[in-house]
Write a protein that holds these residues in place. Sequence first.
Motif, PDB file in Angstrom:
ATOM      1  N   GLN A 110       0.832  -1.199   0.000  1.00  0.00           N
ATOM      2  CA  GLN A 110       0.000   0.000   0.000  1.00  0.00           C
ATOM      3  C   GLN A 110       0.865   1.247   0.000  1.00  0.00           C
ATOM      4  OE1 GLN A 110      -3.238   0.296  -0.408  1.00  0.00           O
ATOM      5  NE2 GLN A 110      -3.139   2.523  -0.254  1.00  0.00           N
ATOM      6  N   MET A 111       1.982   1.200   0.733  1.00  0.00           N
ATOM      7  CA  MET A 111       2.887   2.354   0.777  1.00  0.00           C
ATOM      8  C   MET A 111       3.400   2.676  -0.623  1.00  0.00           C
ATOM      9  SD  MET A 111       6.485   2.791   2.834  1.00  0.00           S
ATOM     10  CE  MET A 111       7.500   2.056   1.536  1.00  0.00           C
ATOM     11  N   VAL A 112       3.853   1.647  -1.336  1.00  0.00           N
ATOM     12  CA  VAL A 112       4.379   1.855  -2.692  1.00  0.00           C
ATOM     13  C   VAL A 112       3.272   2.306  -3.633  1.00  0.00           C
ATOM     14  CG1 VAL A 112       5.451   0.715  -4.662  1.00  0.00           C
ATOM     15  CG2 VAL A 112       6.286   0.250  -2.351  1.00  0.00           C
ATOM     16  N   LYS A 113       2.080   1.787  -3.440  1.00  0.00           N
ATOM     17  CA  LYS A 113       0.954   2.179  -4.284  1.00  0.00           C
ATOM     18  C   LYS A 113       0.685   3.678  -4.160  1.00  0.00           C
ATOM     19  CE  LYS A 113      -3.902   1.043  -5.202  1.00  0.00           C
ATOM     20  NZ  LYS A 113      -5.060   0.197  -4.783  1.00  0.00           N
ATOM     21  N   GLU A 114       0.743   4.191  -2.927  1.00  0.00           N
ATOM     22  CA  GLU A 114       0.522   5.619  -2.730  1.00  0.00           C
ATOM     23  C   GLU A 114       1.673   6.442  -3.302  1.00  0.00           C
ATOM     24  OE1 GLU A 114      -0.839   6.925   1.084  1.00  0.00           O
ATOM     25  OE2 GLU A 114      -1.759   4.980   1.548  1.00  0.00           O
ATOM     26  N   ILE A 115       2.903   5.946  -3.163  1.00  0.00           N
ATOM     27  CA  ILE A 115       4.051   6.652  -3.741  1.00  0.00           C
ATOM     28  C   ILE A 115       3.919   6.701  -5.261  1.00  0.00           C
ATOM     29  CG2 ILE A 115       6.537   6.513  -4.152  1.00  0.00           C
ATOM     30  CD1 ILE A 115       6.833   5.394  -1.328  1.00  0.00           C
ATOM     31  N   SER A 117       1.346   6.781  -7.062  1.00  0.00           N
ATOM     32  CA  SER A 117       0.299   7.701  -7.527  1.00  0.00           C
ATOM     33  C   SER A 117       0.831   9.119  -7.701  1.00  0.00           C
ATOM     34  CB  SER A 117      -0.864   7.702  -6.526  1.00  0.00           C
ATOM     35  OG  SER A 117      -0.472   8.290  -5.289  1.00  0.00           O
ATOM     36  N   ARG A 118       2.022   9.389  -7.109  1.00  0.00           N
ATOM     37  CA  ARG A 118       2.602  10.740  -7.187  1.00  0.00           C
ATOM     38  C   ARG A 118       3.802  10.807  -8.125  1.00  0.00           C
ATOM     39  NH1 ARG A 118       1.242  10.269  -1.554  1.00  0.00           N
ATOM     40  NH2 ARG A 118       3.328   9.498  -0.995  1.00  0.00           N
ATOM     41  N   HIS A 119       4.219   9.692  -8.691  1.00  0.00           N
ATOM     42  CA  HIS A 119       5.391   9.667  -9.552  1.00  0.00           C
ATOM     43  C   HIS A 119       5.131   8.785 -10.774  1.00  0.00           C
ATOM     44  CE1 HIS A 119       7.886  11.508  -6.359  1.00  0.00           C
ATOM     45  NE2 HIS A 119       7.181  10.748  -5.536  1.00  0.00           N
ATOM     46  N   SER A 120       5.942   8.997 -11.773  1.00  0.00           N
ATOM     47  CA  SER A 120       5.840   8.196 -12.990  1.00  0.00           C
ATOM     48  C   SER A 120       7.111   7.367 -13.150  1.00  0.00           C
ATOM     49  CB  SER A 120       5.637   9.100 -14.212  1.00  0.00           C
ATOM     50  OG  SER A 120       5.601   8.330 -15.399  1.00  0.00           O
ATOM     51  N   PHE A 123       9.695   0.758 -13.148  1.00  0.00           N
ATOM     52  CA  PHE A 123      10.364  -0.337 -12.449  1.00  0.00           C
ATOM     53  C   PHE A 123       9.555  -0.761 -11.218  1.00  0.00           C
ATOM     54  CE2 PHE A 123      12.342   3.762 -11.365  1.00  0.00           C
ATOM     55  CZ  PHE A 123      12.051   3.856 -10.015  1.00  0.00           C
ATOM     56  N   ASN A 124       9.907  -1.935 -10.666  1.00  0.00           N
ATOM     57  CA  ASN A 124       9.202  -2.519  -9.528  1.00  0.00           C
ATOM     58  C   ASN A 124       9.760  -1.930  -8.227  1.00  0.00           C
ATOM     59  OD1 ASN A 124       7.969  -4.102  -7.576  1.00  0.00           O
ATOM     60  ND2 ASN A 124       8.275  -6.024  -8.676  1.00  0.00           N
ATOM     61  N   LEU A 125       9.228  -0.777  -7.800  1.00  0.00           N
ATOM     62  CA  LEU A 125       9.735  -0.085  -6.625  1.00  0.00           C
ATOM     63  C   LEU A 125       9.564  -0.928  -5.358  1.00  0.00           C
ATOM     64  CD1 LEU A 125      10.950   2.501  -5.394  1.00  0.00           C
ATOM     65  CD2 LEU A 125       8.595   3.367  -5.144  1.00  0.00           C
ATOM     66  N   GLU A 126       8.464  -1.632  -5.269  1.00  0.00           N
ATOM     67  CA  GLU A 126       8.204  -2.463  -4.089  1.00  0.00           C
ATOM     68  C   GLU A 126       9.297  -3.506  -3.909  1.00  0.00           C
ATOM     69  OE1 GLU A 126       4.945  -5.827  -2.754  1.00  0.00           O
ATOM     70  OE2 GLU A 126       4.227  -4.032  -3.786  1.00  0.00           O
ATOM     71  N   LYS A 127       9.634  -4.191  -4.973  1.00  0.00           N
ATOM     72  CA  LYS A 127      10.666  -5.228  -4.905  1.00  0.00           C
ATOM     73  C   LYS A 127      12.035  -4.613  -4.595  1.00  0.00           C
ATOM     74  CE  LYS A 127      12.589  -9.294  -5.649  1.00  0.00           C
ATOM     75  NZ  LYS A 127      12.650 -10.277  -4.536  1.00  0.00           N
ATOM     76  N   ILE A 128      12.329  -3.464  -5.168  1.00  0.00           N
ATOM     77  CA  ILE A 128      13.625  -2.816  -4.939  1.00  0.00           C
ATOM     78  C   ILE A 128      13.764  -2.416  -3.470  1.00  0.00           C
ATOM     79  CG2 ILE A 128      15.028  -0.785  -5.457  1.00  0.00           C
ATOM     80  CD1 ILE A 128      13.964  -0.914  -8.315  1.00  0.00           C
ATOM     81  N   ILE A 129      12.734  -1.781  -2.904  1.00  0.00           N
ATOM     82  CA  ILE A 129      12.789  -1.376  -1.496  1.00  0.00           C
ATOM     83  C   ILE A 129      12.971  -2.600  -0.601  1.00  0.00           C
ATOM     84  CG2 ILE A 129      11.447  -0.413   0.414  1.00  0.00           C
ATOM     85  CD1 ILE A 129      10.254   1.585  -1.527  1.00  0.00           C
ATOM     86  N   ARG A 166      17.619   4.835  -9.683  1.00  0.00           N
ATOM     87  CA  ARG A 166      16.434   5.658  -9.923  1.00  0.00           C
ATOM     88  C   ARG A 166      15.454   5.553  -8.757  1.00  0.00           C
ATOM     89  NH1 ARG A 166      15.453   3.885 -16.275  1.00  0.00           N
ATOM     90  NH2 ARG A 166      17.312   4.936 -17.121  1.00  0.00           N
ATOM     91  N   ALA A 167      15.383   4.359  -8.158  1.00  0.00           N
ATOM     92  CA  ALA A 167      14.501   4.168  -7.001  1.00  0.00           C
ATOM     93  C   ALA A 167      14.970   5.006  -5.822  1.00  0.00           C
ATOM     94  CB  ALA A 167      14.447   2.692  -6.621  1.00  0.00           C
TER      95      ALA A 167
END
Length: 635
Positions: A110-115, A117-120, A123-129, A166-167
């Motif tokens: 959910q955290m990544v989903k909200e992030i 929504s504000r960026h374009s 890549f898979n930010l959730e997996k990277i974090i 980039r992440a």
Amino acid sequence: MKLSISKSKNTVIYYVAESYRKPNGTSSTRTVKKIGSEAELREKLGDGVDIKAWCQEYVRKLTADAKAHKPVPVELSLIPDVPYEKNVIRSFNVGYLFLQRILYQENISQMVKEIKSRHSFQFNLEKIICDLIYARILDPSSKKSTYDYCHSLLEAPDYELHDVYRALDIIHKETDFIQSFLYQQSVKCSCRDTSVLFYDCTNFFFEIDDEDELRRVGFSKEHRTTPIVQLGLFTDRRGIPLGFSVFNGSQSEQISLTPLEEKILNDFNLPDSRLIVCTDSGLASFDNKEFNAKTHLIKNSLNCITTDYITIRPLRKMDAVTLEWALNRGRSLTLNPIKDGENPDKVFAEIERTGWRTEGSNRVFSLDEIDEDDPENYNRIFYKEKYVIITPSGKSKNKGKTLEERLIVTYSIKYKHFMQHKRLLNLNKASRMIAAKNSKKLDLKASDSVRKFIQIQSVDNKGNTITDSSNRYSLDEAAILEDARYDGFYAVSTNISPEVMPVKEIITVNKGRWEIEESFMIMKSELRARPVYLQNSERIKAHFTTCFMSLQVLRILEQKLNEKMGKIIPIQQLISTLRKMQITTIDKYYTGAYTRTDITDGLYDLLGMRFDSELITKGKIETSKKISKKILKNL
């Protein structure tokens, strides 16, 4: 498991098969065991047996035994002494799945989903974090090495190395949101206690010559002259990180507290209407005390939070009058009775002013009459307190204001012995330095605990000039005696009244500061927050955000494991256990490749995933992956 039948022109063969899911997500079937051909089974069972029905019952029994964890015979197709294929990873870390279990309880999706929504970004930010957190705990290194290491996890990266950098840019922009989101989610899956907030700062040095906007030369706790970056950290009373900030190395740490605290008060939705902020002496400025001695109206809300403070008050920095009162041992009427001509009222008033008290007694003590060899006195805390008025100094924004605070001085025989032992170690080290006669390495201007006991002499006792440099250094007896004056004494100041919090509770709260010191130690040693293999200031800050998240996940797992096992597990042992939890492929299965311990059993009992089996089916591994990402209301 199910029955599989292979028919040909001349025979029928029965197998035990199972369904599984391929890495691409499609389902398939594989053979587990050969039961036998129709002819073999007929010869074994006789002519009156329904072969197919017997095989179905056999498979049903195997399935039931497997569910009951009973031994199930399997067949492995292994050829001794034949090398396996090249460039195929055969050993995988599964310790990360326990970290993943905590991270997904904090609803990182959910955290990544909200992030997002504000960026374009694609890549898979959730997996990277997630991978940055796992690698920071299990194998801390550079981002390139982290990317390589994550291929040894059961779930390999589905992104490229350049996506990691980039992440970091996104993580930096969302640092404030990440901190507040993770706190609010952690409340749902762990026990947070924000009635007391501990704050402290540390710094990380960089082995570079030139400064930039973030990496600046400043006060280094390691006495280094290279540029540093400072980090301020709030933890709750249980030692779990709450929020942090990163600021340049030349900035005073005192001005770092209020901006971060304001952010926490306004953005974190703390459940407490009153809380205590506890800091060390380096952060006990007038402005910080004034900020934490009032009620705060929360932004965009009608709610209020009242804050109080407890800070260390350095004895050596007290004015002469206050220091005389603090170190006054009190008058003993047994050892020093009232003399002729003395006013008894004044004597008793002085005893009341300078004497010492202890919990559980109404007496006023003199330290001179305490039997320090009595075991009952060893752990006792003797104290005195009074109210003092403090005023701002330097560049304070509260010039002209005053603040009344409660000054508490304590004396402990146990603490006295600790200080004496510590000084003895320092004196031994100082003596070795003097014996080395290496004047080039004796920087007497350095303000550390060893060199303060060394003096340099230009003339001897007879007034003659010393020309031999090897005889110029000696122990400073005056400095040793001055240091011994403070043995056993300790002081704190607070705005909390005795009616709200007695001395014993004040001392208990202040003792909790070790939690934040341990957090810094973990970041610097186990998580190896430095060296930082980055040059861009924003990415350096993002790096510390991933370190903060790693520390929080680790602390929550530690807390839950301790509660489950009913004892304290050193966090170093927990980290070491997670790092060693490897499984290895063996034919169509996996096998545990680490030592089973009480800690691994505790992790299994806590999180419901087990990998210490002789053979582990791939289906069990897939189930564990799903469990690690499943969100439960109560973990």
